[in-house]
Design a protein around this motif. Structure first.
Motif, PDB file in Angstrom:
ATOM      1  N   GLU A 351       0.843  -1.207   0.000  1.00 50.83           N
ATOM      2  CA  GLU A 351       0.000   0.000   0.000  1.00 50.83           C
ATOM      3  C   GLU A 351       0.873   1.249   0.000  1.00 50.83           C
ATOM      4  OE1 GLU A 351      -3.130   2.478   2.827  1.00 50.83           O
ATOM      5  OE2 GLU A 351      -2.396   0.521   3.485  1.00 50.83           O
ATOM      6  N   GLN A 352       1.874   1.283   0.882  1.00 52.56           N
ATOM      7  CA  GLN A 352       2.780   2.429   0.938  1.00 52.56           C
ATOM      8  C   GLN A 352       3.564   2.557  -0.364  1.00 52.56           C
ATOM      9  OE1 GLN A 352       5.186   1.527   4.360  1.00 52.56           O
ATOM     10  NE2 GLN A 352       3.780   2.487   5.816  1.00 52.56           N
ATOM     11  N   LEU A 353       4.000   1.402  -0.894  1.00 48.96           N
ATOM     12  CA  LEU A 353       4.807   1.423  -2.117  1.00 48.96           C
ATOM     13  C   LEU A 353       4.037   2.020  -3.291  1.00 48.96           C
ATOM     14  CD1 LEU A 353       7.392   0.668  -3.654  1.00 48.96           C
ATOM     15  CD2 LEU A 353       6.353  -1.579  -4.075  1.00 48.96           C
ATOM     16  N   GLU A 354       2.797   1.579  -3.472  1.00 51.06           N
ATOM     17  CA  GLU A 354       2.024   2.071  -4.615  1.00 51.06           C
ATOM     18  C   GLU A 354       1.796   3.577  -4.503  1.00 51.06           C
ATOM     19  OE1 GLU A 354      -1.469   0.636  -7.551  1.00 51.06           O
ATOM     20  OE2 GLU A 354      -1.681   0.057  -5.450  1.00 51.06           O
ATOM     21  N   ALA A 355       1.507   4.034  -3.272  1.00 48.46           N
ATOM     22  CA  ALA A 355       1.308   5.479  -3.075  1.00 48.46           C
ATOM     23  C   ALA A 355       2.586   6.235  -3.416  1.00 48.46           C
ATOM     24  CB  ALA A 355       0.905   5.750  -1.630  1.00 48.46           C
ATOM     25  N   LEU A 372       8.097  -9.182  -2.118  1.00 44.19           N
ATOM     26  CA  LEU A 372       9.063  -8.470  -2.949  1.00 44.19           C
ATOM     27  C   LEU A 372       8.787  -8.674  -4.443  1.00 44.19           C
ATOM     28  CD1 LEU A 372      11.605  -6.733  -3.135  1.00 44.19           C
ATOM     29  CD2 LEU A 372      12.971  -8.833  -2.935  1.00 44.19           C
ATOM     30  N   ASP A 373       8.354  -9.882  -4.821  1.00 45.01           N
ATOM     31  CA  ASP A 373       8.069 -10.129  -6.242  1.00 45.01           C
ATOM     32  C   ASP A 373       6.978  -9.188  -6.755  1.00 45.01           C
ATOM     33  OD1 ASP A 373       6.250 -11.375  -4.554  1.00 45.01           O
ATOM     34  OD2 ASP A 373       5.915 -13.078  -5.881  1.00 45.01           O
ATOM     35  N   LYS A 374       5.933  -8.986  -5.944  1.00 46.72           N
ATOM     36  CA  LYS A 374       4.853  -8.069  -6.327  1.00 46.72           C
ATOM     37  C   LYS A 374       5.353  -6.620  -6.347  1.00 46.72           C
ATOM     38  CE  LYS A 374       1.207 -11.043  -4.451  1.00 46.72           C
ATOM     39  NZ  LYS A 374       0.153 -11.188  -3.436  1.00 46.72           N
ATOM     40  N   LEU A 566       4.569   3.130   9.701  1.00 46.40           N
ATOM     41  CA  LEU A 566       3.194   2.684   9.940  1.00 46.40           C
ATOM     42  C   LEU A 566       2.170   3.640   9.310  1.00 46.40           C
ATOM     43  CD1 LEU A 566       3.854   1.726  13.658  1.00 46.40           C
ATOM     44  CD2 LEU A 566       3.724   0.164  11.727  1.00 46.40           C
ATOM     45  N   GLU A 567       2.642   4.515   8.422  1.00 47.92           N
ATOM     46  CA  GLU A 567       1.736   5.471   7.785  1.00 47.92           C
ATOM     47  C   GLU A 567       0.837   4.769   6.754  1.00 47.92           C
ATOM     48  OE1 GLU A 567       5.451   7.929   8.802  1.00 47.92           O
ATOM     49  OE2 GLU A 567       4.989   5.883   8.154  1.00 47.92           O
ATOM     50  N   SER A 568      -0.314   5.345   6.520  1.00 52.04           N
ATOM     51  CA  SER A 568      -1.222   4.859   5.474  1.00 52.04           C
ATOM     52  C   SER A 568      -0.707   5.312   4.114  1.00 52.04           C
ATOM     53  CB  SER A 568      -2.629   5.423   5.696  1.00 52.04           C
ATOM     54  OG  SER A 568      -2.606   6.843   5.531  1.00 52.04           O
ATOM     55  N   THR A 571      -1.205   9.026   3.675  1.00 56.62           N
ATOM     56  CA  THR A 571      -0.197   9.861   4.335  1.00 56.62           C
ATOM     57  C   THR A 571       1.125   9.847   3.570  1.00 56.62           C
ATOM     58  OG1 THR A 571      -1.204   9.456   6.496  1.00 56.62           O
ATOM     59  CG2 THR A 571       1.074  10.232   6.490  1.00 56.62           C
ATOM     60  N   VAL A 572       1.504   8.683   3.055  1.00 60.27           N
ATOM     61  CA  VAL A 572       2.726   8.571   2.258  1.00 60.27           C
ATOM     62  C   VAL A 572       2.691   9.568   1.108  1.00 60.27           C
ATOM     63  CG1 VAL A 572       4.016   7.067   0.674  1.00 60.27           C
ATOM     64  CG2 VAL A 572       3.203   6.163   2.869  1.00 60.27           C
ATOM     65  N   LYS A 573       1.576   9.579   0.400  1.00 58.82           N
ATOM     66  CA  LYS A 573       1.441  10.475  -0.758  1.00 58.82           C
ATOM     67  C   LYS A 573       1.480  11.934  -0.314  1.00 58.82           C
ATOM     68  CE  LYS A 573      -1.184  10.605  -5.050  1.00 58.82           C
ATOM     69  NZ  LYS A 573      -2.300  10.010  -5.818  1.00 58.82           N
ATOM     70  N   GLU A 574       0.820  12.244   0.772  1.00 60.94           N
ATOM     71  CA  GLU A 574       0.785  13.619   1.285  1.00 60.94           C
ATOM     72  C   GLU A 574       2.192  14.112   1.627  1.00 60.94           C
ATOM     73  OE1 GLU A 574      -1.304  16.123   4.973  1.00 60.94           O
ATOM     74  OE2 GLU A 574      -1.274  13.916   4.989  1.00 60.94           O
TER      75      GLU A 574
END
Length: 615
Positions: A351-355, A372-374, A566-568, A571-574
């Motif tokens: 979730e954090q990675l995609e953001a 990691l593969d995904k 632990l951010e959503s 929040t990562v994007k922000e």
């Protein structure tokens, strides 16, 4: 490095961050470990091939150091000499008395979970000596059934101070033993069946203090002596130790024929053996003595003293050691480089990675080897580089978990430990701040090893960074956002308190990281677990350098690192968009950055060690 604030000895509550519920525990000191004591299993450690044993004595009294080292030294010597371990009960009692927060055999001998912790008391518990039978408050008398010896001058955990007199069968005495009932003069509070601990021992203190008295040598090295006394010649004394060091002295008076009483071998041996407060003890002496000769005793004594001084000087030297020149030249040369600022992130889940990949970033470091593969596929989708970030701590058997990353054919890895560096040799390497690069020599060493980029130690302040970066052209990262890891521990407060886990019950709840430690100030420290059940406890305040990026760029920082724990995803994007806005806006805060800055400032932020360094 730095002073210890003893955070593990503070009071905490374990709370569920979603409900605010306080999790019940058996004590308030949730991070307080027991003291390590391996003396009764020291044979196993020696037989494992260990050559050096460390005994921790910082912030302890000299009496503690003397007691512990003395006990271990005797146990080790006996085992090495007789191949049999025999630790006396007196030694064990001394260790309990001098200081303990309960003992554990520790991780080295397989104890885990609550067996290594003591949440009830953060200071000395002492030696169990008995239980309270009754307390007559009016008469100020405390009655105790003893399970161990107690003496006048000892201290106990009740009331404070030391024991003045012991009353046994109506008579005053100075000592009582196991199985006896005694009364003590006592002012304070006590209850029936309350456990009594001895927290100091007068006889023990006197005994160990005698082992480190000043101006007294207590550790002696064996030496051998040879003295040659021949008529008409100057006497010669030679001393040598067991390590091949040798000293030789010639007396300044010629040996004469005796007029009355001749010098005897016994007298010579008696004078040479007078080593007093020197670090030596005489093992053997060979005397070559002509009959009927005389030599003043004062000459023998002076020869002994002079030869001891010469031997001292010889022992300072280490035979066979190659010494460098006294003056070591160090002339680093300055390097100029072009700084091309970028944003890199470190994330824990998809979730954090995609953001992050949806934003303007250079590289994403990804921690979860299980997905990691995904993560790599997601990076290809967004045409962004995803680099595996290996765990900071990996023990021998745990390296098989890293095979999963290797088998994916990855070509880049971020590393934070020496073992992992060797394991992933051949890949393009990035050094994380955990390897604590603190100067240009370290940075340039990694560069020579083929490292591409390096994140500086979080212990450096901005002035030290400026000076360091004058002498390297390595690509340098600086940590500018994130909840800094304050502690990594094999002990898991979540698992042990909630489920009495011994690393054998990993559950989905562990992965959710829904717990935090709350201190007496109300600060909350989030806890998360890695794939090996190690817990990381994070700072309660987030590091935020939004308004100081220009200063970091000016001194040579290429890459601004944003670490998400632990951010959503939201929040990562922000956060990324706010930092990117500052870079795009010539280091000025725009609307997004100002909004984030105010939001974080309201809950409390930190500038790390950038402006204060490490004390």
């Amino acid at each position: 490095r730095g002073r210890c604030a003893q955070p593990c000895r503070q009071k905490y509550e374990l709370i569920d961050i979603n409900s605010g519920e306080v999790i019940n525990s058996n004590g308030d000191y949730l991070l307080s470990p027991r003291d390590l004591s391996t003396i009764e299993d020291i044979d196993k450690i020696i037989d494992a091939g260990v050559h050096s044993l460390k005994i921790e004595g910082r912030m302890k009294k000299p009496e503690y150091v003397a007691t512990v080292i003395g006990g271990y030294r005797n146990a080790i010597n006996e085992y090495l000499n007789d191949k049999k371990l025999n630790v006396s009960q007196e030694t064990v009692n001394d260790l309990y008395t001098i200081f303990n927060r309960k003992f554990t055999k520790g991780l080295i001998l397989g104890e885990v979970g609550k067996d290594v912790m003591n949440s009830e008391i953060p200071n000395n518990q002492g030696l169990y000596v008995g239980r309270v039978m009754s307390y007559n408050k009016k008469a100020k008398r405390l009655k105790i059934m003893l399970d161990n010896t107690l003496k006048k001058g000892d201290g106990i955990n009740l009331g404070g101070g030391t024991i003045g007199r012991i009353i046994k069968n109506g008579e005053i005495t100075t000592i009582a033993h196991k199985g006896e009932i005694i009364e003590l003069d006592f002012i304070g509070e006590a209850r029936i069946n309350q456990i009594v601990f001895k927290t100091s021992d007068s006889e023990l203190m006197n005994r160990v203090q005698a082992t480190f008295q000043q101006e007294k040598e207590n550790v002696k090295s064996e030496i051998n002596a040879e003295i040659i006394i021949r008529l008409g010649e100057n006497p010669i004394l030679t001393l040598n130790d067991t390590k091949g060091n040798k000293a030789k002295i010639e007396g300044d008076k010629i040996v004469e024929k005796a007029m009355k009483v001749a010098l005897s071998q016994e007298k010579i041996e008696s004078q040479i053996q007078k080593l007093g407060n020197t670090p030596y003890i005489l093992n053997k002496i060979d005397v070559v003595l002509d009959e009927g000769v005389s030599l003043p005793i004062s000459v023998l004594n002076q020869m002994r003293r002079d030869c001891i001084e010469l031997l001292d000087e010889e022992r300072i030297k280490i035979n066979g050691r190659n010494y460098k020149d006294k003056k070591v030249a160090y002339k680093p040369f300055k390097i100029s480089k072009n700084v091309d600022e970028k944003i890199r992130v470190k994330v824990k889940n998809l979730e954090q990675l995609e953001a992050a990949l949806e934003c303007n970033i250079d590289v994403a470091y990804y921690e979860d080897v299980n997905t990691l593969d995904k993560a790599i596929q997601m990076g290809l989708k967004y045409n962004k580089k995803v680099v595996y970030s290996a765990p900071r701590i990996v023990r021998y058997k745990e390296f098989k978990q890293l095979d999963r990353a290797k088998n994916l054919g990855i070509d880049s890895v971020q590393i934070g430990s020496w073992g992992v560096l060797d394991y992933f040799k051949g890949c393009q390497l990035s050094i994380d701040y955990n390897l604590n690069a603190f100067n240009s020599e370290t940075i340039n060493f990694f560069k020579e090893e083929g490292v591409k980029s390096l994140c500086l130690s979080q212990e450096l302040n901005i002035y030290e960074i400026k000076e360091t970066l004058k002498y390297t052209d390595m690509e340098i990262e600086a940590y500018v956002y994130g909840y800094t890891p304050m502690m990594i521990t094999e002990y898991c407060p979540m698992g042990v308190i909630v489920r009495d886990c011994k690393k054998d019950k990993r559950a989905a709840a562990c992965k959710e990281s829904t717990y935090a430690l709350k201190d007496f100030k109300g600060e909350e420290y989030r806890i998360s677990q890695d794939i090996f059940c190690r817990s990381t406890i994070y700072n309660s305040k987030v590091t935020c350098m939004l308004d100081n990026l220009y200063e970091l760029n000016e001194i040579g920082i290429d890459v601004f690192r944003l670490d998400f724990t632990l951010e959503s995803g939201e929040t990562v994007k922000e956060v990324i968009e706010a930092y990117d806005e500052v870079l795009e806006n010539d280091y000025k805060l725009g609307a997004k950055a100002t909004k984030l800055y105010n939001k974080l400032d309201n809950v409390g932020t930190s500038a790390g060690h950038y402006y204060r360094g490490v004390e």
